[in-house]
Design an enzyme around this catalytic site. Structure first.
Site, mmCIF file in Angstrom:
data_model
loop_
_atom_site.group_PDB
_atom_site.id
_atom_site.type_symbol
_atom_site.label_atom_id
_atom_site.label_comp_id
_atom_site.label_asym_id
_atom_site.label_seq_id
_atom_site.Cartn_x
_atom_site.Cartn_y
_atom_site.Cartn_z
ATOM 1 N N GLY A 1 11.459 0.081 -28.634
ATOM 2 C CA GLY A 1 10.720 0.521 -29.720
ATOM 3 C C GLY A 1 9.523 1.558 -29.518
ATOM 4 O O GLY A 1 9.045 1.782 -28.442
ATOM 5 N N GLN A 13 2.001 5.714 -31.948
ATOM 6 C CA GLN A 13 1.930 5.665 -30.469
ATOM 7 C C GLN A 13 2.065 7.052 -30.228
ATOM 8 O O GLN A 13 1.617 7.561 -28.867
ATOM 9 C CB GLN A 13 3.154 4.778 -29.753
ATOM 10 C CG GLN A 13 2.664 3.422 -30.149
ATOM 11 C CD GLN A 13 3.872 2.838 -29.203
ATOM 12 O OE1 GLN A 13 4.886 2.566 -29.912
ATOM 13 N NE2 GLN A 13 3.659 2.577 -28.107
ATOM 14 N N CYS A 69 4.260 -2.941 -23.377
ATOM 15 C CA CYS A 69 3.913 -2.016 -24.350
ATOM 16 C C CYS A 69 3.945 -0.596 -23.651
ATOM 17 O O CYS A 69 3.111 -0.645 -22.728
ATOM 18 C CB CYS A 69 2.788 -2.417 -25.276
ATOM 19 S SG CYS A 69 2.405 -0.871 -26.584
ATOM 20 N N LEU A 70 4.637 0.174 -24.197
ATOM 21 C CA LEU A 70 4.285 1.752 -23.659
ATOM 22 C C LEU A 70 3.044 2.322 -23.720
ATOM 23 O O LEU A 70 2.979 3.177 -22.901
ATOM 24 C CB LEU A 70 5.295 2.852 -24.361
ATOM 25 C CG LEU A 70 6.952 2.289 -24.038
ATOM 26 C CD1 LEU A 70 7.777 3.336 -24.942
ATOM 27 C CD2 LEU A 70 7.468 2.590 -22.792
ATOM 28 N N HIS A 98 5.924 -6.423 -32.945
ATOM 29 C CA HIS A 98 5.058 -5.447 -32.286
ATOM 30 C C HIS A 98 4.779 -4.247 -33.089
ATOM 31 O O HIS A 98 3.767 -3.498 -32.871
ATOM 32 C CB HIS A 98 5.995 -5.358 -31.023
ATOM 33 C CG HIS A 98 5.399 -4.481 -29.931
ATOM 34 N ND1 HIS A 98 4.706 -4.910 -28.747
ATOM 35 C CD2 HIS A 98 5.214 -3.156 -29.733
ATOM 36 C CE1 HIS A 98 4.378 -3.972 -28.076
ATOM 37 N NE2 HIS A 98 4.345 -2.834 -28.541
ATOM 38 N N GLU A 99 5.979 -3.669 -33.332
ATOM 39 C CA GLU A 99 5.600 -2.121 -34.081
ATOM 40 C C GLU A 99 4.731 -2.284 -35.395
ATOM 41 O O GLU A 99 4.233 -1.395 -35.687
ATOM 42 C CB GLU A 99 7.165 -1.672 -34.534
ATOM 43 C CG GLU A 99 8.074 -1.384 -33.065
ATOM 44 C CD GLU A 99 7.570 -0.963 -31.760
ATOM 45 O OE1 GLU A 99 6.602 -0.058 -31.920
ATOM 46 O OE2 GLU A 99 8.188 -1.196 -30.848
ATOM 47 N N HIS A 121 1.628 -2.027 -34.301
ATOM 48 C CA HIS A 121 1.042 -0.726 -33.961
ATOM 49 C C HIS A 121 0.479 -0.056 -35.288
ATOM 50 O O HIS A 121 -0.445 0.687 -35.291
ATOM 51 C CB HIS A 121 2.014 -0.210 -33.457
ATOM 52 C CG HIS A 121 2.118 0.072 -31.755
ATOM 53 N ND1 HIS A 121 1.172 0.274 -31.083
ATOM 54 C CD2 HIS A 121 3.349 -0.595 -30.981
ATOM 55 C CE1 HIS A 121 1.571 -0.104 -29.785
ATOM 56 N NE2 HIS A 121 2.500 -0.344 -29.794
#
Ligand code: GNR
Ligand code: NI
Length: 165
Positions: free
Chosen positions: A46, A51, A91-92, A133-134, A137
Site C-alpha cells: 500500500g 507518504q 511501513c515504507l 494502516h493507510e 497515514h
C-alpha cells in the site's frame, strides 16, 4: 508515469492530516498512476499520497501475491469493525523496522474510486490491516505510534542516523 520519493519518519509532512479529494481530474489520475508505480517498485502492499508529500486523502493498495489486484481508495471511511488481534506490520516510511500492532481482522469500508464513484467492501486479513494502516497515514499517524515510547525513541534515533549518513 514517474517514481515518487517516499518520505521517511521523522519527516513532519507525515504528521499532517490529509485533506479530502474534491477534484477527479487528469492531475489526480496521473498522481494515482505514479503512486501505483512507486508502490510496486518499492515494493509495498500500500501507499498513501501523503507518504509522497501530497496531502490528499488517497491511497493505493495491492495485497495480492501476483500484484494484479490494484485498489484505489479516496476519502475512505470505516463503517464497522470486529475484534482486534495482533499482526506484524512494517511501513515504507519507517524502513526495515517491523513490529506487532493490534488491528481489526475485518472491516467494512466505504470510499470513492479513481473516478469519484462510491464503493463499499468488506475486507479481512492483510487487506483489512493495510486499509487501517493507510487510513492512519491520512490522519498523520504511523504504526510506531502504537509501540512503547522507548521503542519509538530507538526507531527515531536509528532512522535519523541513517538519513544523516
Ligand atoms: O508494504 C507494506 N506492508 C505492510 C505490511 C503490514 C501492514 C501494512 C503494510 S503497508 C506497507 C506499505 C506502506 O508503508 N504503506 O503505507
Ligand atoms: Ni506505511
Amino acid at each position: 508515469m514517474a517514481l515518487l520519493r517516499i518520505l521517511h519518519h521523522p519527516d513532519p509532512r507525515l504528521r499532517r492530516k490529509a485533506a479530502p479529494v474534491t477534484q477527479f481530474d487528469g492531475a489526480l489520475q496521473q498522481l494515482i498512476d505514479d503512486l501505483f508505480e512507486t508502490m510496486y517498485d518499492a515494493p509495498g502492499t500500500g501507499l498513501a499520497a501523503n507518504q509522497c508529500g501530497v496531502s490528499l486523502r488517497l491511497a493505493v493498495m495491492d495485497c495480492s501475491d501476483a500484484h494484479n489486484q490494484p485498489v484505489v481508495m479516496i476519502n475512505p471511511e470505516v463503517i464497522s469493525t470486529d475484534e482486534r488481534r495482533e499482526m506484524d506490520e512494517g511501513c515504507l516510511s519507517v524502513p526495515d523496522i517491523f513490529d506487532k500492532v493490534q488491528r481489526y481482522n475485518r472491516l467494512h469500508l466505504r470510499a470513492l474510486d479513481r473516478n469519484g464513484a462510491p464503493f463499499e467492501v468488506c475486507a479481512f486479513g492483510l487487506m483489512a490491516q493495510c486499509i487501517q494502516h493507510e487510513i492512519d497515514h491520512l490522519d498523520g499517524k504511523l504504526y510506531i505510534d502504537y509501540l512503547s515510547a522507548l521503542k519509538r525513541e530507538r526507531i527515531k534515533k536509528k532512522l535519523s542516523k541513517r538519513e544523516a549518513a
